[in-house]
Design an enzyme around this catalytic site. Structure first.
Site, PDB file in Angstrom:
ATOM      1  N   CYS A 170     -36.180 -28.718 -48.491  1.00 24.05           N
ATOM      2  CA  CYS A 170     -37.491 -28.086 -48.610  1.00 24.05           C
ATOM      3  C   CYS A 170     -37.446 -26.827 -49.480  1.00 24.05           C
ATOM      4  O   CYS A 170     -36.654 -25.918 -49.239  1.00 24.05           O
ATOM      5  CB  CYS A 170     -38.005 -27.737 -47.220  1.00 24.05           C
ATOM      6  SG  CYS A 170     -39.547 -26.820 -47.262  1.00 24.05           S
ATOM      7  N   GLY A 226     -44.309 -22.670 -44.514  1.00 29.72           N
ATOM      8  CA  GLY A 226     -44.088 -22.095 -43.198  1.00 29.72           C
ATOM      9  C   GLY A 226     -44.093 -23.066 -42.045  1.00 29.72           C
ATOM     10  O   GLY A 226     -44.484 -24.217 -42.169  1.00 29.72           O
ATOM     11  N   GLU A 227     -43.589 -22.579 -40.913  1.00 27.54           N
ATOM     12  CA  GLU A 227     -43.531 -23.353 -39.676  1.00 27.54           C
ATOM     13  C   GLU A 227     -44.640 -22.819 -38.749  1.00 27.54           C
ATOM     14  O   GLU A 227     -44.512 -21.732 -38.176  1.00 27.54           O
ATOM     15  CB  GLU A 227     -42.132 -23.188 -39.046  1.00 27.54           C
ATOM     16  CG  GLU A 227     -42.008 -23.634 -37.610  1.00 27.54           C
ATOM     17  CD  GLU A 227     -42.523 -25.044 -37.332  1.00 27.54           C
ATOM     18  OE1 GLU A 227     -42.121 -25.979 -38.028  1.00 27.54           O
ATOM     19  OE2 GLU A 227     -43.348 -25.194 -36.416  1.00 27.54           O
ATOM     20  N   CYS A 231     -54.600 -28.270 -47.445  1.00 24.47           N
ATOM     21  CA  CYS A 231     -53.275 -28.006 -46.877  1.00 24.47           C
ATOM     22  C   CYS A 231     -53.068 -26.486 -46.895  1.00 24.47           C
ATOM     23  O   CYS A 231     -53.047 -25.884 -47.972  1.00 24.47           O
ATOM     24  CB  CYS A 231     -52.256 -28.726 -47.758  1.00 24.47           C
ATOM     25  SG  CYS A 231     -50.555 -28.446 -47.289  1.00 24.47           S
ATOM     26  N   ASN A 271     -40.102 -35.073 -52.713  1.00 23.25           N
ATOM     27  CA  ASN A 271     -40.601 -34.418 -53.926  1.00 23.25           C
ATOM     28  C   ASN A 271     -39.522 -33.522 -54.504  1.00 23.25           C
ATOM     29  O   ASN A 271     -38.994 -32.667 -53.791  1.00 23.25           O
ATOM     30  CB  ASN A 271     -41.822 -33.548 -53.601  1.00 23.25           C
ATOM     31  CG  ASN A 271     -43.021 -34.395 -53.273  1.00 23.25           C
ATOM     32  OD1 ASN A 271     -43.257 -35.422 -53.886  1.00 23.25           O
ATOM     33  ND2 ASN A 271     -43.755 -33.979 -52.260  1.00 23.25           N
ATOM     34  N   SER A 321     -48.414 -29.423 -38.279  1.00 24.83           N
ATOM     35  CA  SER A 321     -47.144 -30.099 -38.524  1.00 24.83           C
ATOM     36  C   SER A 321     -45.987 -29.158 -38.197  1.00 24.83           C
ATOM     37  O   SER A 321     -45.951 -28.018 -38.658  1.00 24.83           O
ATOM     38  CB  SER A 321     -47.067 -30.513 -39.999  1.00 24.83           C
ATOM     39  OG  SER A 321     -45.797 -31.024 -40.300  1.00 24.83           O
ATOM     40  N   CYS A 352     -34.732 -26.074 -43.685  1.00 24.44           N
ATOM     41  CA  CYS A 352     -34.462 -27.490 -43.952  1.00 24.44           C
ATOM     42  C   CYS A 352     -33.893 -27.634 -45.360  1.00 24.44           C
ATOM     43  O   CYS A 352     -34.374 -26.992 -46.297  1.00 24.44           O
ATOM     44  CB  CYS A 352     -35.735 -28.311 -43.798  1.00 24.44           C
ATOM     45  SG  CYS A 352     -36.485 -28.121 -42.179  1.00 24.44           S
ATOM     46  N   ASN A 386     -37.612 -36.866 -39.970  1.00 26.87           N
ATOM     47  CA  ASN A 386     -36.767 -36.867 -41.175  1.00 26.87           C
ATOM     48  C   ASN A 386     -35.396 -37.518 -41.061  1.00 26.87           C
ATOM     49  O   ASN A 386     -34.735 -37.744 -42.075  1.00 26.87           O
ATOM     50  CB  ASN A 386     -36.599 -35.451 -41.744  1.00 26.87           C
ATOM     51  CG  ASN A 386     -37.921 -34.866 -42.188  1.00 26.87           C
ATOM     52  OD1 ASN A 386     -38.814 -35.590 -42.596  1.00 26.87           O
ATOM     53  ND2 ASN A 386     -38.072 -33.561 -42.093  1.00 26.87           N
ATOM     54  N   GLU A 414     -49.882 -19.968 -51.005  1.00 25.96           N
ATOM     55  CA  GLU A 414     -50.389 -21.136 -51.712  1.00 25.96           C
ATOM     56  C   GLU A 414     -51.087 -22.114 -50.776  1.00 25.96           C
ATOM     57  O   GLU A 414     -50.693 -22.270 -49.626  1.00 25.96           O
ATOM     58  CB  GLU A 414     -49.230 -21.869 -52.387  1.00 25.96           C
ATOM     59  CG  GLU A 414     -48.437 -20.963 -53.311  1.00 25.96           C
ATOM     60  CD  GLU A 414     -47.285 -21.674 -54.001  1.00 25.96           C
ATOM     61  OE1 GLU A 414     -46.991 -21.310 -55.124  1.00 25.96           O
ATOM     62  OE2 GLU A 414     -46.696 -22.593 -53.406  1.00 25.96           O
ATOM     63  N   SER A 417     -42.028 -33.387 -37.974  1.00 27.26           N
ATOM     64  CA  SER A 417     -41.133 -33.794 -39.056  1.00 27.26           C
ATOM     65  C   SER A 417     -39.806 -34.255 -38.457  1.00 27.26           C
ATOM     66  O   SER A 417     -39.004 -33.443 -38.009  1.00 27.26           O
ATOM     67  CB  SER A 417     -40.914 -32.620 -40.013  1.00 27.26           C
ATOM     68  OG  SER A 417     -42.167 -32.191 -40.505  1.00 27.26           O
ATOM     69  N   CYS A 475     -46.485 -31.211 -50.408  1.00 26.77           N
ATOM     70  CA  CYS A 475     -45.816 -30.611 -49.251  1.00 26.77           C
ATOM     71  C   CYS A 475     -44.333 -30.441 -49.534  1.00 26.77           C
ATOM     72  O   CYS A 475     -43.712 -31.267 -50.160  1.00 26.77           O
ATOM     73  CB  CYS A 475     -45.957 -31.517 -48.048  1.00 26.77           C
ATOM     74  SG  CYS A 475     -47.639 -31.642 -47.505  1.00 26.77           S
ATOM     75  N   CYS A 487     -40.208 -19.496 -45.061  1.00 28.84           N
ATOM     76  CA  CYS A 487     -39.947 -20.166 -43.781  1.00 28.84           C
ATOM     77  C   CYS A 487     -38.503 -19.897 -43.382  1.00 28.84           C
ATOM     78  O   CYS A 487     -37.615 -19.899 -44.225  1.00 28.84           O
ATOM     79  CB  CYS A 487     -40.183 -21.666 -43.915  1.00 28.84           C
ATOM     80  SG  CYS A 487     -39.969 -22.558 -42.358  1.00 28.84           S
TER      81      CYS A 487
HETATM   82  N1  SAH Z   1     -42.931 -26.514 -41.362  1.00 24.01           N
HETATM   83  C1  SAH Z   1     -43.741 -27.610 -41.008  1.00 24.01           C
HETATM   84  C2  SAH Z   1     -44.932 -27.788 -41.915  1.00 24.01           C
HETATM   85  C3  SAH Z   1     -44.731 -27.547 -43.380  1.00 24.01           C
HETATM   86  S1  SAH Z   1     -43.654 -28.668 -44.181  1.00 24.01           S
HETATM   87  C4  SAH Z   1     -42.915 -28.870 -40.943  1.00 24.01           C
HETATM   88  O1  SAH Z   1     -41.752 -28.855 -41.327  1.00 24.01           O
HETATM   89  O2  SAH Z   1     -43.436 -29.868 -40.455  1.00 24.01           O
HETATM   90  C5  SAH Z   1     -44.728 -30.057 -44.349  1.00 24.01           C
HETATM   91  C6  SAH Z   1     -44.023 -31.386 -44.577  1.00 24.01           C
HETATM   92  O3  SAH Z   1     -43.388 -31.396 -45.840  1.00 24.01           O
HETATM   93  C7  SAH Z   1     -42.944 -31.662 -43.553  1.00 24.01           C
HETATM   94  O4  SAH Z   1     -43.130 -32.939 -42.991  1.00 24.01           O
HETATM   95  C8  SAH Z   1     -41.681 -31.638 -44.370  1.00 24.01           C
HETATM   96  O5  SAH Z   1     -40.709 -32.484 -43.817  1.00 24.01           O
HETATM   97  C9  SAH Z   1     -42.174 -32.084 -45.722  1.00 24.01           C
HETATM   98  N2  SAH Z   1     -41.306 -31.720 -46.823  1.00 24.01           N
HETATM   99  C10 SAH Z   1     -40.515 -30.652 -46.940  1.00 24.01           C
HETATM  100  N3  SAH Z   1     -39.833 -30.670 -48.103  1.00 24.01           N
HETATM  101  C11 SAH Z   1     -40.221 -31.787 -48.743  1.00 24.01           C
HETATM  102  C12 SAH Z   1     -39.895 -32.364 -50.005  1.00 24.01           C
HETATM  103  N4  SAH Z   1     -39.045 -31.786 -50.847  1.00 24.01           N
HETATM  104  N5  SAH Z   1     -40.487 -33.523 -50.342  1.00 24.01           N
HETATM  105  C13 SAH Z   1     -41.376 -34.103 -49.529  1.00 24.01           C
HETATM  106  N6  SAH Z   1     -41.733 -33.604 -48.341  1.00 24.01           N
HETATM  107  C14 SAH Z   1     -41.158 -32.464 -47.950  1.00 24.01           C
HETATM  108 FE1  SF4 Z   2     -39.909 -24.763 -42.989  1.00 24.57          FE
HETATM  109 FE2  SF4 Z   2     -41.205 -27.131 -42.756  1.00 24.57          FE
HETATM  110 FE3  SF4 Z   2     -39.827 -26.487 -44.982  1.00 24.57          FE
HETATM  111 FE4  SF4 Z   2     -38.511 -27.032 -42.771  1.00 24.57          FE
HETATM  112  S1  SF4 Z   2     -39.813 -28.472 -43.906  1.00 24.57           S
HETATM  113  S2  SF4 Z   2     -38.070 -25.313 -44.131  1.00 24.57           S
HETATM  114  S3  SF4 Z   2     -39.847 -26.157 -41.239  1.00 24.57           S
HETATM  115  S4  SF4 Z   2     -41.628 -25.473 -44.211  1.00 24.57           S
END
Ligand code: SAH
Ligand code: SF4
Length: 359
Positions: A116, A157-158, A102, A292, A189, A113, A216, A89, A214, A335, A109
């Site tokens: 996520c 993904g990371e 994006c 989100n 990111s 987290c 957080n 996606e 990130s 995201c 991934c």
């Molecule tokens: N894996 C990388 C990039 C993809 S995630 C990373 O973690 O940075 C992109 C962003 O989305 C990250 O900053 C992550 O913290 C945020 N994210 C993940 N789950 C989310 C959610 N449920 N609501 C809002 N942002 C979220």
């Molecule tokens: Fe992977 Fe980024 Fe989601 Fe963490 S926030 S699980 S690193 S995609």
């Protein structure tokens, strides 16, 4: 057969030479693909018929198939199918005066987290260079003559866990012979893999693009709960490497902070975050991302009032902080919501919850 989009200029020059073509043709061919967005070899009119035949016999261009588009007011989510049947996606976000794409770097991934949606299904596999680039190519070709000038690696993904493929995709995106995006308009990111951030800082291509991390959570204890990766990449080591990151003066690292109700949204959390940044205020900016929701996750988004209170504490401590009101939340494109889920289920859930969520 191979994907021509898996090659950088140097590699393609060598590859063409092996096929008996002049090396300089590589710039021409890549120009057709990345500047004119013409990916049909038959239309590359300054290449001889014989050479076009050779290209067709040896290369594909698109590894992905565009399956579906879901439109919202300010963003469009695109679903692609890989040749092995997975869904990838991407989200195109309309900002005031530009378009940001994006992109995803992995299918799923492995980082896990807790907040996520991408984490729920675990990691299936890395995306290859050409699969990362093809998200851009398909969407760019579709929306011409509008141009995408910004790319963020914030989809599934990371990116730093798929370093080589991401690196080459970035190289093709920012090179003059490739898409030629400004290096300042490409952002990677990461969840904060310390060794890979170090590698990025020493890499002539990767160190030029924007780094977003990130964070957080403002403490090791909370961060470990939300982001298990923090156990092996602890917050103090992470902050140290970021404070030492060799950016020229004035360039800032983006700290992303997904703000979750009752978890990390208190004013004292903002204060701890300010302390974590300490005197390095000019090296960072904070991006507050309201959480989100996802039907399979137990968290909630804080009220806007609480989010702005959090931001105010950062400001009062001299830290630049923005609230990113997620674009695309209504189509699950925001995201952290990207996930290889069934599109039908997604629609049902969306309809059911319509009106219950704010964007
Ligand atoms: N894996 C990388 C990039 C993809 S995630 C990373 O973690 O940075 C992109 C962003 O989305 C990250 O900053 C992550 O913290 C945020 N994210 C993940 N789950 C989310 C959610 N449920 N609501 C809002 N942002 C979220
Ligand atoms: Fe992977 Fe980024 Fe989601 Fe963490 S926030 S699980 S690193 S995609």
């Amino acid at each position: 057969m191979e994907y021509i989009t898996s090659y950088n200029l140097e590699e393609l020059r060598e590859r063409l030479a092996k096929l008996g073509m002049e090396k300089y043709r590589a710039v021409q061919i890549l120009g057709w693909i990345y500047k004119k967005f013409q990916t049909d070899f038959d239309h590359m009119t300054d290449i001889s018929k014989e050479n076009r035949k050779l290209l067709k016999e040896n290369f594909f261009v698109h590894p992905l198939e565009l399956k579906e588009e879901v439109q919202a007011e300010d963003s469009t989510k695109y679903l692609f199918r890989t040749s092995d049947g997975y869904t990838v996606e991407s989200v195109l976000i309309k900002e005031r005066d530009h378009l940001t794409l994006c992109v995803s770097s992995q299918i799923g991934c492995a980082v896990g987290c807790k907040f996520c949606a991408t984490a729920i299904d675990g990691l299936v596999r890395n995306l290859r260079t050409e699969e990362i680039l093809d998200q851009f190519l398909h969407i760019q070709m579709k929306i011409l003559p509008q141009r995408i000038r910004n790319v963020v690696f914030m989809g599934m993904g990371e990116p730093l866990a798929n370093y080589e493929n991401v690196r080459k995709a970035v190289e093709i995106m920012v090179s003059p012979w490739g898409i030629d995006l400004s290096k300042r308009r490409v952002s990677v990111s990461t969840s904060g893999i310390v060794a890979q951030i170090k590698r990025m800082s020493e890499d002539p291509i990767m160190k030029e693009v924007n780094l977003a991390v990130s964070i957080n959570a403002p403490s090791q204890q909370l961060r470990e709960l939300l982001m298990p990766i923090s156990k092996t990449n602890d917050l103090s080591t992470l902050m140290k490497i970021l404070k030492d990151y060799p950016y020229p003066k004035g360039r800032r690292i983006m700290l992303e902070y997904v703000i979750i109700k009752g978890i990390n949204d208190k004013e004292e959390d903002a204060l701890s975050l300010a302390r974590l940044i300490g005197k390095y205020k000019s090296k960072f900016k904070v991006n507050l991302i309201p959480y989100n929701p996802d039907p399979d996750l137990p968290y909630e988004r804080p009220s806007l009032e609480d989010i702005y209170k959090f931001q105010k504490v950062l400001w009062e401590n001299g830290i630049s902080a923005f609230v990113r009101l997620s674009k695309g939340v209504n189509i699950f494109g925001a995201c952290g919501q990207l996930r290889k889920r069934d599109v039908i289920k997604l629609r049902e859930w969306k309809e059911e919850k319509a009106g219950l969520r704010s964007s």
